[in-house]
Write a protein that holds these residues in place. Sequence first.
Motif, PDB file in Angstrom:
ATOM      1  N   ILE A 144      22.975  20.188  -9.804  1.00 39.88           N
ATOM      2  CA  ILE A 144      22.936  20.083 -11.415  1.00 39.88           C
ATOM      3  C   ILE A 144      22.671  18.933 -11.901  1.00 39.88           C
ATOM      4  O   ILE A 144      23.205  17.849 -11.649  1.00 39.88           O
ATOM      5  N   ASP A 145      21.642  18.740 -12.802  1.00 43.62           N
ATOM      6  CA  ASP A 145      21.038  17.420 -13.105  1.00 43.62           C
ATOM      7  C   ASP A 145      21.604  17.399 -14.798  1.00 43.62           C
ATOM      8  O   ASP A 145      20.887  17.684 -15.654  1.00 43.62           O
ATOM      9  N   SER A 146      22.891  17.058 -14.780  1.00 42.74           N
ATOM     10  CA  SER A 146      23.456  17.010 -16.025  1.00 42.74           C
ATOM     11  C   SER A 146      23.034  15.736 -16.917  1.00 42.74           C
ATOM     12  O   SER A 146      23.403  14.623 -16.452  1.00 42.74           O
ATOM     13  N   ARG A 147      22.574  15.587 -18.002  1.00 43.58           N
ATOM     14  CA  ARG A 147      22.054  14.711 -18.572  1.00 43.58           C
ATOM     15  C   ARG A 147      22.742  14.780 -20.191  1.00 43.58           C
ATOM     16  O   ARG A 147      22.797  15.646 -21.056  1.00 43.58           O
ATOM     17  N   ILE A 148      23.528  13.749 -20.369  1.00 46.03           N
ATOM     18  CA  ILE A 148      24.472  13.395 -21.515  1.00 46.03           C
ATOM     19  C   ILE A 148      24.064  12.416 -22.542  1.00 46.03           C
ATOM     20  O   ILE A 148      23.296  11.366 -22.061  1.00 46.03           O
ATOM     21  N   ASP A 149      24.493  12.777 -23.784  1.00 47.91           N
ATOM     22  CA  ASP A 149      24.114  11.686 -24.786  1.00 47.91           C
ATOM     23  C   ASP A 149      25.267  10.744 -25.007  1.00 47.91           C
ATOM     24  O   ASP A 149      26.243  10.840 -24.450  1.00 47.91           O
ATOM     25  N   GLY A 150      25.245   9.986 -26.045  1.00 49.00           N
ATOM     26  CA  GLY A 150      26.268   8.940 -26.064  1.00 49.00           C
ATOM     27  C   GLY A 150      27.574   9.508 -26.560  1.00 49.00           C
ATOM     28  O   GLY A 150      28.586   9.200 -26.003  1.00 49.00           O
ATOM     29  N   GLU A 151      27.464  10.616 -27.555  1.00 51.06           N
ATOM     30  CA  GLU A 151      28.784  11.245 -27.912  1.00 51.06           C
ATOM     31  C   GLU A 151      29.395  11.964 -26.723  1.00 51.06           C
ATOM     32  O   GLU A 151      30.583  11.706 -26.722  1.00 51.06           O
ATOM     33  N   GLU A 152      28.609  12.550 -25.971  1.00 57.31           N
ATOM     34  CA  GLU A 152      29.228  13.395 -24.982  1.00 57.31           C
ATOM     35  C   GLU A 152      30.036  12.212 -23.813  1.00 57.31           C
ATOM     36  O   GLU A 152      31.013  12.571 -23.392  1.00 57.31           O
ATOM     37  N   TRP A 153      29.154  11.189 -23.550  1.00 60.32           N
ATOM     38  CA  TRP A 153      29.742  10.106 -22.795  1.00 60.32           C
ATOM     39  C   TRP A 153      30.975   9.405 -23.417  1.00 60.32           C
ATOM     40  O   TRP A 153      32.117   9.169 -22.594  1.00 60.32           O
ATOM     41  N   SER A 154      31.065   9.307 -24.727  1.00 57.26           N
ATOM     42  CA  SER A 154      32.409   8.970 -25.174  1.00 57.26           C
ATOM     43  C   SER A 154      33.668   9.722 -24.956  1.00 57.26           C
ATOM     44  O   SER A 154      34.628   9.176 -24.738  1.00 57.26           O
ATOM     45  N   ALA A 155      33.412  11.029 -24.875  1.00 58.72           N
ATOM     46  CA  ALA A 155      34.195  12.178 -24.541  1.00 58.72           C
ATOM     47  C   ALA A 155      34.530  12.038 -23.175  1.00 58.72           C
ATOM     48  O   ALA A 155      35.868  12.435 -22.753  1.00 58.72           O
ATOM     49  N   LEU A 156      33.851  11.968 -22.267  1.00 56.96           N
ATOM     50  CA  LEU A 156      33.879  12.052 -21.029  1.00 56.96           C
ATOM     51  C   LEU A 156      34.320  10.780 -20.080  1.00 56.96           C
ATOM     52  O   LEU A 156      35.229  10.649 -19.382  1.00 56.96           O
ATOM     53  N   LYS A 157      34.109   9.770 -20.909  1.00 59.77           N
ATOM     54  CA  LYS A 157      34.351   8.361 -20.269  1.00 59.77           C
ATOM     55  C   LYS A 157      35.839   8.150 -19.871  1.00 59.77           C
ATOM     56  O   LYS A 157      36.175   7.682 -18.649  1.00 59.77           O
TER      57      LYS A 157
END
Length: 208
Positions: free
Chosen positions: A32-45
């Motif tokens: 799975i080539d999951s590409r995230i944006d900045g908002e998604e990264w803030s939640a995931l980090k």
Amino acid sequence: MTSTNIKLTYFNMKSLAETMRYLLKYGNIEFIDSRIDGEEWSALKPNTPFGELPLYEENGKVVSQSVAIIRYLGKKVNLAGADEWEDLEIDALVDTIKDLQIKLIPYAHAKMADNKEKQEELKQIILSETMPYYLKKFESIVIENNGHFIKDKLTWADIYFTTNVDIYNAVLDMDVLEKYPDLLKLKNKVEEIPSIKAWIEVRPETEF
């Protein structure tokens, strides 16, 4: 080789994750080539091992650190060295390629800040000193090893170099291999591997 239990998470760019994608494609490993944006990264980090991307997940286990992941995938797709000494040579070469990448960071920062004076100053040093120093040595190694970094055979070091050249080119807005035909041949050779070539043709278009 196929797997539906592998996930690679990174931003929508090549950069640190593209070597992993090349290796997975080379090994015909589904992921799975999951590409995230900045908002998604803030939640995931906060839920990541060390607050860094890319993330590699396999069978529910997650790790970060790009070169460690790439080394693991190199072994997984049979592109490691033939023995411990060759593995050491590969590691040394990859660390040196990474050193070159790191030396471009100040210029990249000046470029993003639109600091023209600093850009010009740093670019002159990179083009007259840094790039020739490393690329001449890399070219000699590839010539000595009949078109590869290690004993005339494909290893993950070749793939790591190939994807890093794309970073150099994008940062410097030029073809850094123009004066290094043997390095260019190696890059082209990697990109002509059928599964990698097929990936290049369909991957998302991104600058970096």
